[in-house]
Design a protein around this motif. Structure first.
Motif, PDB file in Angstrom:
ATOM      1  N   LYS A 133       0.354  -0.894   0.435  1.00 53.78           N
ATOM      2  CA  LYS A 133       0.088   0.265   0.218  1.00 53.78           C
ATOM      3  C   LYS A 133       1.003   1.080  -0.031  1.00 53.78           C
ATOM      4  CE  LYS A 133      -3.598  -1.924   3.127  1.00 53.78           C
ATOM      5  NZ  LYS A 133      -4.482  -1.983   3.899  1.00 53.78           N
ATOM      6  N   ASP A 157      -8.324 -11.513   4.774  1.00 54.29           N
ATOM      7  CA  ASP A 157      -8.948 -10.693   5.371  1.00 54.29           C
ATOM      8  C   ASP A 157      -8.709  -9.353   5.687  1.00 54.29           C
ATOM      9  OD1 ASP A 157     -10.645 -13.293   6.415  1.00 54.29           O
ATOM     10  OD2 ASP A 157      -8.525 -13.908   7.191  1.00 54.29           O
ATOM     11  N   TYR A 158      -7.975  -9.070   4.909  1.00 54.35           N
ATOM     12  CA  TYR A 158      -7.239  -7.440   5.053  1.00 54.35           C
ATOM     13  C   TYR A 158      -7.534  -6.733   3.714  1.00 54.35           C
ATOM     14  CZ  TYR A 158      -3.700  -9.192   8.240  1.00 54.35           C
ATOM     15  OH  TYR A 158      -3.314 -10.161   9.872  1.00 54.35           O
ATOM     16  N   ILE A 159      -8.450  -7.346   3.224  1.00 56.40           N
ATOM     17  CA  ILE A 159      -8.859  -6.739   1.644  1.00 56.40           C
ATOM     18  C   ILE A 159     -10.187  -5.435   1.900  1.00 56.40           C
ATOM     19  CG2 ILE A 159      -9.785  -6.920  -1.294  1.00 56.40           C
ATOM     20  CD1 ILE A 159      -8.880  -9.968  -0.563  1.00 56.40           C
ATOM     21  N   ASP A 160      -9.596  -4.589   1.470  1.00 56.84           N
ATOM     22  CA  ASP A 160     -10.013  -3.048   1.422  1.00 56.84           C
ATOM     23  C   ASP A 160      -9.773  -2.258   0.036  1.00 56.84           C
ATOM     24  OD1 ASP A 160      -7.625  -1.849   2.312  1.00 56.84           O
ATOM     25  OD2 ASP A 160      -7.665  -1.584   4.102  1.00 56.84           O
ATOM     26  N   GLU A 161     -10.409  -0.825   0.427  1.00 58.74           N
ATOM     27  CA  GLU A 161     -10.295  -0.400  -0.941  1.00 58.74           C
ATOM     28  C   GLU A 161      -8.749  -0.487  -1.539  1.00 58.74           C
ATOM     29  OE1 GLU A 161     -12.468   3.517  -1.083  1.00 58.74           O
ATOM     30  OE2 GLU A 161     -14.655   2.581  -1.111  1.00 58.74           O
ATOM     31  N   SER A 162      -8.656   0.665  -0.100  1.00 62.45           N
ATOM     32  CA  SER A 162      -6.588   1.039  -0.231  1.00 62.45           C
ATOM     33  C   SER A 162      -6.120  -0.263  -0.645  1.00 62.45           C
ATOM     34  CB  SER A 162      -6.013   1.455   0.985  1.00 62.45           C
ATOM     35  OG  SER A 162      -6.318   0.072   1.811  1.00 62.45           O
TER      36      SER A 162
END
Length: 234
Positions: A133, A157-162
């Motif tokens: 990131k 488990d860490y997938i987000d928009e960023s």
């Protein structure tokens, strides 16, 4: 860690520095020295970086010092690193800065070695995600889609928009492609699509359709490409 150094060994090494074969003399004298402090100091000041056997030292502190001063690839370093350094938080923190730099480089590559390292030391997954990131990008190496899929699965488990934004940046851009290049790349991905994550396939579908919409191709050529893009459906 420098406060751990025995000044006796520091003075000894200083005396050797004037010798033409300084490094080989130091290796002969300190690599297998019975005193951990001697091995520790040599791991710190060996001119061309630490050797494999120094990272594999039986003493965690020597292993840490050698790991931090090595020029070996990331995977090899982690393979040699003392196991206690991975297990114990109080030791692992001592390689924090070097680990961050290594994962910055790994996420800047095609993700092959990144996955190999994470298979070995999964505890560093958050570091890998952070560097994906925020790490500075030094090159234009595109992530291998199959390796990127493995990484997505590890990081589910860490997938987000960023995370997605950073991942997309690592995927192949179609902007500079001509019709032939786009067609060939789509065909390549279609051939391996069962091994490629839906996130990647959806992204490529979207970007390919944008390319087609913005192109000056004849309507029939566009339809042909659109049909090909449709084969990316998961």
């Amino acid at each position: 860690m420098e406060e751990l150094f025995n000044l006796t060994y520091k003075d000894e090494v200083e005396e050797l520095k004037d010798q033409e074969n300084f490094e080989s003399l130091g290796d002969e004298k300190y690599l297998n020295h019975p005193d951990m402090e001697a091995r520790l100091y040599w791991a710190f000041c060996r001119p061309n970086g630490s050797r494999e056997e120094q990272i594999a030292d039986t003493e965690p502190l020597v292993s840490i010092m050698a790991f931090n001063h090595s020029k070996l690839p990331a995977l090899k370093r982690f393979q040699l690193l003392h196991k206690d350094v991975i297990i114990e938080d109080s030791l692992r923190v001592k390689i924090r800065n070097r680990t961050r730099m290594l994962f910055r480089s790994l996420t800047d590559d095609d993700f092959t070695e990144l996955n190999q390292v994470l298979d070995l030391v999964p505890v560093f997954l958050p570091v890998a995600i952070d560097q994906l990131k925020v790490g500075r990008k030094w090159n234009d190496i595109v992530a291998n889609e199959i390796e990127a899929t493995k990484f997505i699965q590890k990081a589910k488990d860490y997938i987000d928009e960023s995370f997605l934004e950073a991942l997309y940046f690592k995927l192949q851009s179609f902007e500079e492609f001509d019709e032939k290049e786009l067609k060939e790349y789509l065909e390549k991905i279609i051939g391996i699509k069962k091994l490629v994550h839906k996130i990647i396939l959806d992204y490529y579908q979207k970007k390919a359709m944008e390319w087609i919409a913005n192109s000056d191709l004849h309507i029939l050529q566009k339809k042909g490409l659109e049909k090909l893009v449709g084969k990316l459906d998961y």
